[in-house]
Motif scaffolding. Structure first.
Motif, PDB file in Angstrom:
ATOM      1  N   ALA A 156      -8.743   4.657  12.149  1.00 31.46           N
ATOM      2  CA  ALA A 156      -7.767   3.351  10.821  1.00 31.46           C
ATOM      3  C   ALA A 156      -6.517   2.871  11.108  1.00 31.46           C
ATOM      4  O   ALA A 156      -6.311   2.193  10.868  1.00 31.46           O
ATOM      5  N   PHE A 157      -5.222   4.058  10.893  1.00 30.19           N
ATOM      6  CA  PHE A 157      -4.386   3.594  10.772  1.00 30.19           C
ATOM      7  C   PHE A 157      -3.940   2.802  12.163  1.00 30.19           C
ATOM      8  O   PHE A 157      -2.683   2.550  12.056  1.00 30.19           O
ATOM      9  N   GLU A 158      -4.168   3.722  13.350  1.00 32.76           N
ATOM     10  CA  GLU A 158      -3.455   4.536  14.319  1.00 32.76           C
ATOM     11  C   GLU A 158      -4.095   2.524  15.365  1.00 32.76           C
ATOM     12  O   GLU A 158      -3.630   2.006  15.808  1.00 32.76           O
ATOM     13  N   GLN A 159      -5.709   1.674  15.028  1.00 34.60           N
ATOM     14  CA  GLN A 159      -6.238   1.064  15.394  1.00 34.60           C
ATOM     15  C   GLN A 159      -5.405  -0.306  15.029  1.00 34.60           C
ATOM     16  O   GLN A 159      -5.205  -1.220  15.252  1.00 34.60           O
ATOM     17  N   GLY A 160      -5.055   0.001  13.340  1.00 38.89           N
ATOM     18  CA  GLY A 160      -3.822  -1.568  12.955  1.00 38.89           C
ATOM     19  C   GLY A 160      -2.964  -1.454  13.694  1.00 38.89           C
ATOM     20  O   GLY A 160      -2.621  -1.986  13.581  1.00 38.89           O
ATOM     21  N   ALA A 161      -2.050   0.307  13.613  1.00 38.36           N
ATOM     22  CA  ALA A 161      -0.809  -0.215  13.793  1.00 38.36           C
ATOM     23  C   ALA A 161      -1.111  -0.646  15.439  1.00 38.36           C
ATOM     24  O   ALA A 161      -0.510  -1.854  16.100  1.00 38.36           O
ATOM     25  N   GLU A 162      -1.998  -0.768  16.273  1.00 35.77           N
ATOM     26  CA  GLU A 162      -2.142  -1.424  17.920  1.00 35.77           C
ATOM     27  C   GLU A 162      -2.229  -2.914  17.923  1.00 35.77           C
ATOM     28  O   GLU A 162      -1.717  -3.647  18.475  1.00 35.77           O
ATOM     29  N   ASN A 188       1.208  -0.866  -0.187  1.00 35.97           N
ATOM     30  CA  ASN A 188       0.360  -0.197  -0.075  1.00 35.97           C
ATOM     31  C   ASN A 188       0.527   0.999   0.018  1.00 35.97           C
ATOM     32  O   ASN A 188       1.417   1.393   0.979  1.00 35.97           O
ATOM     33  N   ASP A 189       0.652   1.881  -1.341  1.00 36.48           N
ATOM     34  CA  ASP A 189       1.574   3.139  -0.755  1.00 36.48           C
ATOM     35  C   ASP A 189       3.220   3.288  -1.217  1.00 36.48           C
ATOM     36  O   ASP A 189       3.914   3.545  -0.602  1.00 36.48           O
ATOM     37  N   ARG A 235      -7.890  -2.682   8.117  1.00 37.57           N
ATOM     38  CA  ARG A 235      -7.710  -1.625   9.428  1.00 37.57           C
ATOM     39  C   ARG A 235      -6.711  -0.399   8.251  1.00 37.57           C
ATOM     40  O   ARG A 235      -6.662   0.343   7.839  1.00 37.57           O
ATOM     41  N   ASN A 236      -5.553  -0.786   7.865  1.00 32.57           N
ATOM     42  CA  ASN A 236      -4.729  -0.319   6.989  1.00 32.57           C
ATOM     43  C   ASN A 236      -5.421   0.376   5.685  1.00 32.57           C
ATOM     44  O   ASN A 236      -5.408   1.143   5.210  1.00 32.57           O
TER      45      ASN A 236
END
Length: 289
Positions: free
Chosen positions: A112-118, A48-49, A93-94
């Motif tokens: 979304a990114f923070e939840q994915g990170a966690e 992704n990117d 989530r990413n």
């Protein structure tokens, strides 16, 4: 030139060169992300990117989610929500964050990114967690929340991103956030690390030169803008800053040439327009006679 320098200093530009350079980079990244969604590379290589490597187990669904997000962000969000329920892990989530970011809905993108990170960290995927924290930071920066961006970039860095481009670009983005927070010392520390990690990135040298100019460190500004020009001679933002530094170091001819180059390269861009405005403030060049 007793009057010229005060006039330029008393009429600060509403535009800063690093802003246009960063926006150009973000536009390029979005275009590359869109291209990756339709190019269908081998599953193991899909990202992704260019940031989040996706294993084979998730690659097909992740690509399908990106396709939906590129077609219409709301479709990408819906796809990601269902995929998350179906076991898409932090990759869902990413993609959700990616879809929200495409819609420039920065607040839900950050979540979304923070939840994915966690979630990645709970699964022992520390590097992936760091990458997602970095994306959260960029979303926060795009949304104008420099304080949150700084915190998210710090979170990314403490999770062990590998040396090289990834770590360097996070430090680069962290420096941007810290400049916005008027933490010049912290920004300089991050820029120095970025220059070590990504020495071929002209944006790093441009940002460093601009920060040095603002701090009155003109020898450093001259050295670093020279490197930016070497790496990216056809960038109007770099040419504008070259002129800004030259005029502050009593090099009117160099400033004129640099600003003229900026106008020639991109007359309608913010950098080109700022350079044209600066040129209008210069006295007419002396006759060769």
């Amino acid at each position: 030139m007793p009057l010229l320098l005060p006039l330029l200093l008393l009429a600060p530009q509403a535009y800063d060169p690093e802003i246009e350079a960063v926006m150009n980079r973000k536009r390029k990244e979005r275009a590359e992300a869109a291209a990756s969604a339709v190019a269908t590379p081998p599953p193991a290589a899909r990202t992704n990117d260019g940031r989040i490597p996706v294993p084979d187990k998730y690659a097909a669904k992740f690509q399908a989610c990106l396709d939906q997000a590129v077609e219409a962000p709301d479709k990408g969000v819906a796809f990601a929500q269902q995929w998350r329920i179906d076991g898409g892990s932090f990759y869902a989530r990413n993609c959700m964050g990616f879809a929200y970011a495409r819609a420039e809905r920065w607040a839900p993108a950050i979540v979304a990114f923070e939840q994915g990170a966690e979630e990645a960290e709970r699964g022992g995927e520390m590097v992936q967690s760091g990458r997602l924290w970095a994306q959260a930071g960029n979303a926060a920066l795009a949304g104008g929340d420099a304080a949150k961006a700084s915190n998210d970039f710090d979170a990314a860095l403490v999770r062990g991103l590998p040396d090289g481009v990834e770590k360097g670009e996070v430090h680069l983005d962290r420096a941007r956030a810290l400049v916005a927070l008027n933490d010049v010392g912290g920004a300089r520390d991050s820029l120095d690390i970025a220059l070590e990690q990504v020495p071929q990135d002209p944006l790093a040298w441009l940002l460093s030169a601009t920060l040095a100019r603002r701090a009155g460190e003109m020898k450093l500004a001259q050295a670093h803008i020279a490197r930016a020009v070497q790496l990216s001679p056809d960038d109007a933002s770099v040419a504008l800053e070259e002129g800004n530094i030259a005029i502050l170091t009593d090099q009117e001819d160099v400033a004129r040439s640099a600003w003229q180059r900026a106008v020639k390269l991109a007359a309608q861009s913010p950098a080109g327009k700022a350079a044209a405005d600066n040129l209008s403030r210069l006295p007419a060049p002396k006759s060769a006679n």
